[in-house]
Design a protein around this motif. Structure first.
Motif, PDB file in Angstrom:
ATOM      1  N   TYR A 224       0.928  -1.304   0.183  1.00 17.57           N
ATOM      2  CA  TYR A 224      -0.155   0.036   0.194  1.00 17.57           C
ATOM      3  C   TYR A 224       0.906   1.223   0.049  1.00 17.57           C
ATOM      4  O   TYR A 224       1.693   1.422   0.974  1.00 17.57           O
ATOM      5  CB  TYR A 224      -0.798   0.005   1.365  1.00 17.57           C
ATOM      6  CG  TYR A 224      -1.869   1.140   1.417  1.00 17.57           C
ATOM      7  CD1 TYR A 224      -3.184   0.842   0.616  1.00 17.57           C
ATOM      8  CD2 TYR A 224      -1.693   2.369   1.363  1.00 17.57           C
ATOM      9  CE1 TYR A 224      -4.204   1.783   0.441  1.00 17.57           C
ATOM     10  CE2 TYR A 224      -2.596   3.228   1.573  1.00 17.57           C
ATOM     11  CZ  TYR A 224      -4.080   2.976   0.915  1.00 17.57           C
ATOM     12  OH  TYR A 224      -5.125   3.944   0.914  1.00 17.57           O
ATOM     13  N   ALA A 225       0.834   1.905  -1.060  1.00 17.36           N
ATOM     14  CA  ALA A 225       1.843   3.169  -1.264  1.00 17.36           C
ATOM     15  C   ALA A 225       1.027   4.469  -1.553  1.00 17.36           C
ATOM     16  O   ALA A 225       0.278   4.722  -2.017  1.00 17.36           O
ATOM     17  CB  ALA A 225       2.427   2.808  -2.604  1.00 17.36           C
ATOM     18  N   MET A 226       1.502   5.433  -0.421  1.00 22.40           N
ATOM     19  CA  MET A 226       1.099   6.591  -0.725  1.00 22.40           C
ATOM     20  C   MET A 226       1.987   7.690  -1.228  1.00 22.40           C
ATOM     21  O   MET A 226       3.230   7.550  -0.889  1.00 22.40           O
ATOM     22  CB  MET A 226       0.682   7.202   0.771  1.00 22.40           C
ATOM     23  CG  MET A 226       0.047   8.542   0.743  1.00 22.40           C
ATOM     24  SD  MET A 226      -1.088   8.890   2.331  1.00 22.40           S
ATOM     25  CE  MET A 226       0.018   8.581   3.540  1.00 22.40           C
ATOM     26  N   VAL A 227       1.532   8.557  -2.105  1.00 24.80           N
ATOM     27  CA  VAL A 227       2.328   9.261  -2.938  1.00 24.80           C
ATOM     28  C   VAL A 227       1.924  10.834  -2.540  1.00 24.80           C
ATOM     29  O   VAL A 227       1.039  11.363  -2.475  1.00 24.80           O
ATOM     30  CB  VAL A 227       2.420   9.102  -4.237  1.00 24.80           C
ATOM     31  CG1 VAL A 227       3.099  10.207  -5.061  1.00 24.80           C
ATOM     32  CG2 VAL A 227       2.859   7.833  -4.827  1.00 24.80           C
ATOM     33  N   ALA A 228       3.125  11.440  -1.936  1.00 28.56           N
ATOM     34  CA  ALA A 228       2.943  12.922  -1.506  1.00 28.56           C
ATOM     35  C   ALA A 228       3.346  13.968  -2.672  1.00 28.56           C
ATOM     36  O   ALA A 228       4.279  13.759  -3.538  1.00 28.56           O
ATOM     37  CB  ALA A 228       4.146  13.382  -0.372  1.00 28.56           C
ATOM     38  N   ILE A 229       1.980  14.916  -3.056  1.00 28.66           N
ATOM     39  CA  ILE A 229       2.267  15.804  -4.129  1.00 28.66           C
ATOM     40  C   ILE A 229       1.831  17.232  -3.513  1.00 28.66           C
ATOM     41  O   ILE A 229       1.264  17.210  -2.736  1.00 28.66           O
ATOM     42  CB  ILE A 229       1.303  15.187  -5.316  1.00 28.66           C
ATOM     43  CG1 ILE A 229      -0.030  15.259  -4.724  1.00 28.66           C
ATOM     44  CG2 ILE A 229       1.978  14.253  -6.081  1.00 28.66           C
ATOM     45  CD1 ILE A 229      -1.058  15.034  -6.015  1.00 28.66           C
ATOM     46  N   ASN A 230       2.500  18.204  -4.315  1.00 33.98           N
ATOM     47  CA  ASN A 230       1.784  19.609  -4.115  1.00 33.98           C
ATOM     48  C   ASN A 230       0.729  20.125  -4.738  1.00 33.98           C
ATOM     49  O   ASN A 230       0.986  19.772  -6.135  1.00 33.98           O
ATOM     50  CB  ASN A 230       3.078  20.562  -4.096  1.00 33.98           C
ATOM     51  CG  ASN A 230       4.428  20.111  -3.374  1.00 33.98           C
ATOM     52  OD1 ASN A 230       4.302  20.246  -2.055  1.00 33.98           O
ATOM     53  ND2 ASN A 230       5.553  19.858  -4.096  1.00 33.98           N
ATOM     54  N   ARG A 286       8.555  18.905  -9.421  1.00 32.70           N
ATOM     55  CA  ARG A 286       7.893  18.574 -10.506  1.00 32.70           C
ATOM     56  C   ARG A 286       6.607  17.443 -10.001  1.00 32.70           C
ATOM     57  O   ARG A 286       5.702  17.315 -11.135  1.00 32.70           O
ATOM     58  CB  ARG A 286       8.925  17.769 -11.676  1.00 32.70           C
ATOM     59  CG  ARG A 286       9.608  16.575 -10.899  1.00 32.70           C
ATOM     60  CD  ARG A 286      10.326  15.796 -12.194  1.00 32.70           C
ATOM     61  NE  ARG A 286      10.724  14.402 -11.965  1.00 32.70           N
ATOM     62  CZ  ARG A 286      11.840  14.015 -11.508  1.00 32.70           C
ATOM     63  NH1 ARG A 286      12.739  15.116 -10.719  1.00 32.70           N
ATOM     64  NH2 ARG A 286      12.328  12.900 -11.227  1.00 32.70           N
ATOM     65  N   TYR A 287       6.384  17.213  -9.099  1.00 36.06           N
ATOM     66  CA  TYR A 287       5.171  16.501  -8.654  1.00 36.06           C
ATOM     67  C   TYR A 287       4.385  17.349  -8.006  1.00 36.06           C
ATOM     68  O   TYR A 287       3.983  17.252  -6.844  1.00 36.06           O
ATOM     69  CB  TYR A 287       5.443  15.258  -7.985  1.00 36.06           C
ATOM     70  CG  TYR A 287       5.850  14.055  -8.759  1.00 36.06           C
ATOM     71  CD1 TYR A 287       5.162  13.371  -9.718  1.00 36.06           C
ATOM     72  CD2 TYR A 287       7.234  13.769  -8.736  1.00 36.06           C
ATOM     73  CE1 TYR A 287       5.552  12.265 -10.306  1.00 36.06           C
ATOM     74  CE2 TYR A 287       7.678  12.562  -9.376  1.00 36.06           C
ATOM     75  CZ  TYR A 287       6.928  11.967 -10.183  1.00 36.06           C
ATOM     76  OH  TYR A 287       7.367  10.795 -11.013  1.00 36.06           O
ATOM     77  N   SER A 288       4.220  18.622  -8.681  1.00 38.38           N
ATOM     78  CA  SER A 288       3.177  19.597  -8.170  1.00 38.38           C
ATOM     79  C   SER A 288       2.312  19.865  -9.226  1.00 38.38           C
ATOM     80  O   SER A 288       2.677  20.067 -10.513  1.00 38.38           O
ATOM     81  CB  SER A 288       4.062  20.884  -7.961  1.00 38.38           C
ATOM     82  OG  SER A 288       5.175  20.885  -6.884  1.00 38.38           O
ATOM     83  N   ILE A 289       0.911  20.229  -9.026  1.00 33.20           N
ATOM     84  CA  ILE A 289      -0.125  20.634  -9.887  1.00 33.20           C
ATOM     85  C   ILE A 289      -0.375  21.903  -9.474  1.00 33.20           C
ATOM     86  O   ILE A 289      -0.808  22.344  -8.222  1.00 33.20           O
ATOM     87  CB  ILE A 289      -1.189  19.642  -9.743  1.00 33.20           C
ATOM     88  CG1 ILE A 289      -0.811  18.193  -9.957  1.00 33.20           C
ATOM     89  CG2 ILE A 289      -2.343  20.182 -10.592  1.00 33.20           C
ATOM     90  CD1 ILE A 289      -1.980  17.289  -9.685  1.00 33.20           C
ATOM     91  N   VAL A 290      -0.411  22.844 -10.264  1.00 34.12           N
ATOM     92  CA  VAL A 290      -0.474  24.383  -9.898  1.00 34.12           C
ATOM     93  C   VAL A 290      -1.466  24.775 -11.141  1.00 34.12           C
ATOM     94  O   VAL A 290      -1.022  24.861 -12.104  1.00 34.12           O
ATOM     95  CB  VAL A 290       0.606  25.181 -10.254  1.00 34.12           C
ATOM     96  CG1 VAL A 290       0.475  26.794  -9.934  1.00 34.12           C
ATOM     97  CG2 VAL A 290       1.762  24.930  -8.953  1.00 34.12           C
TER      98      VAL A 290
END
Length: 342
Positions: A224-230, A286-290
C-alpha cells in the motif's frame, strides 16, 4: 504502467503547520484546526503533521501535541504524523505518546515514521543528546517501538511496558525519500509513503523496491503506497501560479540553506533566482500541480498511472489562509468529479 480505479484511491492532507510572515505559531495552530475541520467535511481520508525543528516557518515541532489538538477538534478523519523522526526520540516515549493519542481518539491515529533528523545539525545534537545520529539505528529503534505495542514480538526493552500503548493496534507507516525505508517497509509488510513533494528523483525506483521486497504481514496482505504531491489550486491559472510563488520562495530558501516564515506571493520570480536555482526548483517541484480544478483532473490520473499510488497526500504551502482552504476545496471537487466520470 499501473492502473487503479479512482474510486478506491484515497486522498489526504500533509500539513506543515506553516507560520506565515507577520503571524505567530498560535495563529498557525488555529488555521491548522480550521483546515482539518474542512478536510473532514470534504471527505479527505487522513490529516498528517510533520516533525521539523529549528524552522521559524513550521510550528509542528511537538508533533504529538498538534495531532492531539487536531484530533480533539474533529470527529472522523484519521490524524497522524507524516512523520515522527524516530532517531530524535526514545522509542518508549513515542509508544506512550501515540498510545495516549489512540486511547483518547480510538481508531483514528496513524504513526508515520521517518529516519531523517527533520532539522539541521545543531538542532539534531540538541535533541538527540546521547542518541546515535545519522539514522543508521532506525531499524533497531523501529523494532523496539513495535515491541512496546505488541509484546509478542519480544523486541521491547526487557522489563519495560508502554502504558498506555501496549496492545493497541496503531497503524505504523514508514516514510521515505530514498530506497532505505521503502525496502524496510516492504520486508516488514507495512504501508509506505514517499516524499515526492520535495524529493521526486527517487520516487519510481523506491516504489518499485517497496513492491518487489513486500512480504505480507498481519497489517497488510499487499503493498500500500501513498505518494505525496504539492497542489496549489485556484479559480484561475494565473492566481494559482501567483499563490504558488510562496512555496517556490520557501524551497529557494532551503536550497540556499536559509529558513524563515512562509512569505507572501510575488508577482514574478524573474530575477530572484539563478538559472541553476531555477533548474533545481523545477526538478524539486515536478510532482506539483499548480492551476485550476480542470488541471488537477488532467494531471492526477497521469501521476496515478505512472506511480500506481493507492493514496495521494497533498501538501499546499499557501500564504493566504482563505486561498489555502479554497485550494483544498478545489482539489476535493476535482477528486469527486474524477470518480464520477469513471
Amino acid at each position: 504502467m499501473h492502473t487503479s480505479d479512482h474510486k478506491s484511491i484515497k486522498y489526504s492532507i500533509l500539513d506543515l503547520a506553516p507560520v506565515t510572515e507577520g503571524s505567530e505559531a498560535s495563529d498557525s495552530f488555529r488555521r491548522t484546526l480550521e483546515l482539518a475541520q474542512l478536510a473532514e467535511e470534504l471527505g479527505y481520508h487522513r490529516y498528517w503533521l510533520a516533525e521539523h525543528h529549528n524552522m521559524p516557518g513550521v510550528s509542528s515541532s511537538a508533533t504529538s501535541l498538534v495531532i492531539g489538538h487536531v484530533a480533539g477538534g474533529t470527529s472522523r478523519i484519521r490524524v497522524g504524523s507524516g512523520g515522527i523522526m524516530l532517531p530524535n526520540h526514545a522509542p518508549l516515549a513515542i509508544a506512550e505518546q501515540f498510545g495516549t493519542l489512540e486511547s483518547l481518539y480510538p481508531g483514528r491515529i496513524d504513526l508515520g515514521l521517518g529516519r531523517a533528523p527533520g532539522s539541521d545539525q545543531p538542532a539534531s545534537r540538541a535533541l538527540r543528546r546521547g542518541l546515535t545520529a545519522g539514522g543508521q539505528d532506525f531499524p533497531e529503534l523501529l523494532s523496539e517501538l513495535r515491541g512496546y505495542f505488541d509484546p509478542s514480538l519480544g523486541t521491547a526493552a526487557p522489563g519495560v511496558r508502554a502504558v498506555p500503548g501496549e496492545g493497541l493496534d496503531i497503524p505504523i507507516w514508514l516514510l521515505g525519500s530514498s530506497g532505505f525505508s521503502a525496502e524496510l517497509a516492504g520486508q516488514l509488510g507495512l504501508p509506505f509513503s514517499f516524499a515526492s513533494h520535495f524529493a521526486p528523483d527517487y520516487l519510481l525506483p523506491a516504489l518499485s523496491l517497496y513492491r518487489s521486497s513486500f512480504k505480507p504481514s498481519r497489517h497488510l496482505d499487499k503493498p500500500y503506497a501513498m505518494v505525496a504531491i504539492n497542489i496549489v489550486a485556484a479559480d484561475t491559472e494565473r492566481t494559482a501560479e501567483w499563490l504558488a510563488t510562496s512555496q517556490q520562495l520557501q524551497f529557494l530558501n532551503i536550497i540556499r540553506g536559509r529558513t524563515g516564515k512562509l512569505q507572501p506571493p510575488v508577482d514574478s520570480m524573474d530575477g530572484l533566482l539563478s538559472p541553476q536555482e531555477q533548474a533545481a526548483l523545477s526538478n524539486t517541484l515536478r510532482y506539483s500541480i499548480v492551476g485550476t480544478k480542470e488541471m488537477i483532473k488532467q494531471r492526477l490520473p497521469e501521476i496515478q498511472q505512472a506511480t500506481g499510488a493507492d493514496e495521494f497526500i497533498i501538501s499546499s504551502q499557501i500564504f493566504d489562509h482563505e486561498a489555502r482552504l479554497n485550494s483544498f476545496r478545489l482539489a476535493a471537487e476535482a477528486w469527486s468529479e474524477l470518480q464520477l466520470s469513471r
